[in-house]
Design an enzyme around this catalytic site. Structure first.
Site, mmCIF file in Angstrom:
data_model
loop_
_atom_site.group_PDB
_atom_site.id
_atom_site.type_symbol
_atom_site.label_atom_id
_atom_site.label_comp_id
_atom_site.label_asym_id
_atom_site.label_seq_id
_atom_site.Cartn_x
_atom_site.Cartn_y
_atom_site.Cartn_z
ATOM 1 C CG ASP A 163 -1.335 1.610 1.970
ATOM 2 O OD1 ASP A 163 -2.318 1.476 0.806
ATOM 3 O OD2 ASP A 163 -1.571 1.874 2.457
ATOM 4 C CG ASP A 216 -1.507 7.912 0.872
ATOM 5 O OD1 ASP A 216 -0.751 8.261 -0.177
ATOM 6 O OD2 ASP A 216 -2.856 7.254 0.239
HETATM 7 P P1 B16 Z 1 -7.141 10.054 -3.871
HETATM 8 P P2 B16 Z 1 -3.700 3.971 0.473
HETATM 9 C C1 B16 Z 1 -5.608 5.760 -0.017
HETATM 10 O O1 B16 Z 1 -4.120 5.162 -0.766
HETATM 11 C C2 B16 Z 1 -5.663 6.504 1.388
HETATM 12 O O2 B16 Z 1 -5.265 5.643 2.249
HETATM 13 C C3 B16 Z 1 -6.907 7.272 1.602
HETATM 14 O O3 B16 Z 1 -7.515 7.533 2.020
HETATM 15 C C4 B16 Z 1 -7.327 7.765 0.449
HETATM 16 O O4 B16 Z 1 -8.573 8.474 0.323
HETATM 17 C C5 B16 Z 1 -7.100 7.121 -1.030
HETATM 18 O O5 B16 Z 1 -6.358 6.616 -1.402
HETATM 19 C C6 B16 Z 1 -7.936 7.594 -2.348
HETATM 20 O O6 B16 Z 1 -6.893 8.871 -2.668
HETATM 21 O O7 B16 Z 1 -7.998 10.999 -3.072
HETATM 22 O O8 B16 Z 1 -5.917 10.773 -3.949
HETATM 23 O O9 B16 Z 1 -6.772 9.143 -4.555
HETATM 24 O O10 B16 Z 1 -4.040 3.534 1.603
HETATM 25 O O11 B16 Z 1 -4.753 2.873 -0.662
HETATM 26 O O12 B16 Z 1 -2.302 3.874 -0.839
HETATM 27 MG MG MG Z 2 -2.752 3.565 3.148
#
Ligand code: B16
Ligand code: MG
Length: 218
Positions: free
Chosen positions: A9, A11
């Protein structure tokens, strides 16, 4: 147990953009008078932008055109924070951990729900480290559906039982378990369902982790 790939993953695992997501949602919520704190934010980890808004609203009604405008605003705030990211934003120990994994021949992939994942990886100077990058565009069903991780495993040419997923979110751990992957949970959210749960990768050795997964009898 024959592990051939690690899928990360983004974030909360490779970098802490989770904090930027929080700040961006908080700004939108404050402007709109919606109560929102860090505990609420943990429920947003790993879930799509649209589902994050649903959770933030906690049933408060909103029409679709307004939702679209709010989502766009949140993303604008978030992308402002992204401009500050440099290669120093990679979490402690992660580069060393990836080096060690590559040295023993493991394939590396990214499975992130974010539509900004490629930009984040470019800013971290890490875009070339991964054999497959699954982001918020590649599948329709987002975490906790397993589709994203299955897509990444397919691109890497490994089966789900040959891959370990590293996740910081409850939804991501659930997605990887549904998919039949080995799962390592990281960070402060509830990742206790993972086969192995650790605070971070700072002092983790790949060989020790593989032994711990083996012991977890997965
Ligand atoms: P975006 P991951 C996720 O990333 C985040 O944890 C989550 O908080 C966010 O809403 C989602 O991506 C969508 O992100 O708005 O930039 O498309 O943890 O799956 O790497
Ligand atoms: Mg994450």
């Amino acid at each position: 147990m024959d592990i051939k790939a690690f899928i990360f993953d983004l974030d909360g695992v490779i970098t802490d953009t989770a904090e930027f997501h929080f700040q961006a949602w908080k700004r939108l919520a404050d402007e709109e008078g919606v109560p929102f704190d860090r505990a609420d934010n943990n429920q947003l980890r790993g879930v799509s932008r649209r589902e994050s808004l649903n959770r933030l609203l906690k049933g408060r009604p909103i029409d679709e055109p307004t939702a679209e405008v709010w989502l766009e605003r949140k993303n604008t705030y978030y992308r402002d924070y992204l401009r500050t990211i440099t290669p120093d934003y990679v979490l402690p120990g992660v580069r060393r951990f990836l080096d060690e994994a590559q040295r023993i021949g493991l394939k590396l992939g990214i499975g992130s729900a974010s539509k900004n994942a490629r930009e984040v990886l470019e800013r971290l100077d890490m875009i070339d480290r991964f054999g497959a990058i699954g982001d918020g565009y590649v599948v329709t069903n987002t975490k906790p559906a397993p589709d994203l991780f299955v897509w990444v495993a397919g691109r890497l040419g490994v089966t789900v039982s040959e891959a370990v997923v590293f996740e910081d979110a409850e939804a991501g751990v659930a997605a990887a378990l549904h998919g039949g992957f080995h799962v390592v949970g990281l960070g402060p959210a509830d990742v206790s369902r993972a086969h192995v749960a650790l605070p971070d990768l700072a002092d983790v050795r790949v060989t020790d982790l593989l032994a711990a997964l083996r012991q977890a009898k997965v």
